[in-house]
Scaffold this active site. Sequence first.
Site, PDB file in Angstrom:
ATOM      1  N   GLN A   7      51.412  39.662  35.491  1.00  0.00           N
ATOM      2  CA  GLN A   7      50.264  40.230  35.642  1.00  0.00           C
ATOM      3  C   GLN A   7      50.278  41.287  34.277  1.00  0.00           C
ATOM      4  OE1 GLN A   7      52.668  40.640  38.337  1.00  0.00           O
ATOM      5  NE2 GLN A   7      51.502  39.047  39.217  1.00  0.00           N
ATOM      6  N   ASP A  51      42.660  35.114  39.777  1.00  0.00           N
ATOM      7  CA  ASP A  51      42.235  36.554  40.321  1.00  0.00           C
ATOM      8  C   ASP A  51      41.616  37.479  38.899  1.00  0.00           C
ATOM      9  OD1 ASP A  51      43.206  35.826  42.756  1.00  0.00           O
ATOM     10  OD2 ASP A  51      44.919  37.283  42.667  1.00  0.00           O
ATOM     11  N   ARG A  55      39.342  34.114  46.491  1.00  0.00           N
ATOM     12  CA  ARG A  55      40.592  33.884  47.825  1.00  0.00           C
ATOM     13  C   ARG A  55      40.748  35.217  48.397  1.00  0.00           C
ATOM     14  NH1 ARG A  55      45.873  35.407  46.890  1.00  0.00           N
ATOM     15  NH2 ARG A  55      46.282  36.403  44.820  1.00  0.00           N
TER      16      ARG A  55
END
Length: 348
Positions: free
Chosen positions: A159, A203, A263
């Site tokens: 991340q 994302d 998603r």
Amino acid sequence: MIMSFESSNRINISFYAAVLITLFMLDGANGRGLRLSPVDVVTSKITTAVKYVIVDVNGSEEFTSIQDAIDSIPHGNQDWVVIHVKKGIYREKVRIPREKGHIFLRGSGRTKTSIVWSQSSENNYESSTFKVEADNFIAFGISFKNEAPTGIANSSQNQSVAAYVGGDKAAFYSCGFYSSHNTLLDHQGRHYYDRCYIQGAIDIIFGHARSIFHECEIFVIADKRIEIQGSVTGHTRTSVNENTGFVFLKGRIYGMGHAFLGRPRGDHSRVVFAYTYMSKTVRPEGWSDWNHRGSLENVYHAEYNCHGPGSSTEGRARWLKKLNGQEAAPFLSTDFIDGKQWLLVGQS
């Protein structure tokens, strides 16, 4: 030049507003129709006296660090503070804490002013280059970048968030957001993004917030490490009673890789794309349920009047909602984020 918080000298933005209005009227009289930029409109609408701080990484002003300028603002501040960040690359992590609202962070253009850091973490918040936790925040003409190298897929070091937006009533105009994974953590609150550029792979925009992305460009980077294509959005909404969601109006999705539009990161995830150009970067299925273990019955993934080679809804995921005009109407103005109550400038 610095106008300190102890000084009685303040810029009267009302005067600046009057100058702008006069210029607009004179220019219009000559038939040229001057179009004020969002930064001018925002500035003209901050009609109370404000404090003004200038930051220059090259040392020509009192502050060379953006964080130092923020730290100089008193806790509990109720007046708008303009922090003008001159062009340059500011290699620092920046945080605006909850106690320091009413900050207008004004860069010199997203290609000229950038805040850059390089950090991956299993904690998205911790990895963020820029964090704003305060309410009433505006940014213009500045880029937020996390330059951490692409990590190992599905690992704790994967991340690398460019910006975390966790306060209420935040607006970003002509800003840039860059990362390779989890670019923009739009965590919570009501937010407005206008003509911003957002780049990433997986994302790209994710969180719990209620936000509008108006005329924003989303550039998808190919992620060669895994077979699963990336997703433009990952919205978290766990109950029908949560008034949250991401709305994309009149923007563009393109890039070098392929991605799903979104998603679900919650059983009631809500994302709407309207009047959006979609290149072949968008997967034909449109939407993915990757890593979602709950029900899809209440997921609200919707499209309305989009265009481009990736916009065909034939072959889309079975839970896609193809909206008609009446169903789309609640998402097509800033009323979705109560914009008339707090936005200084935005589409109607």
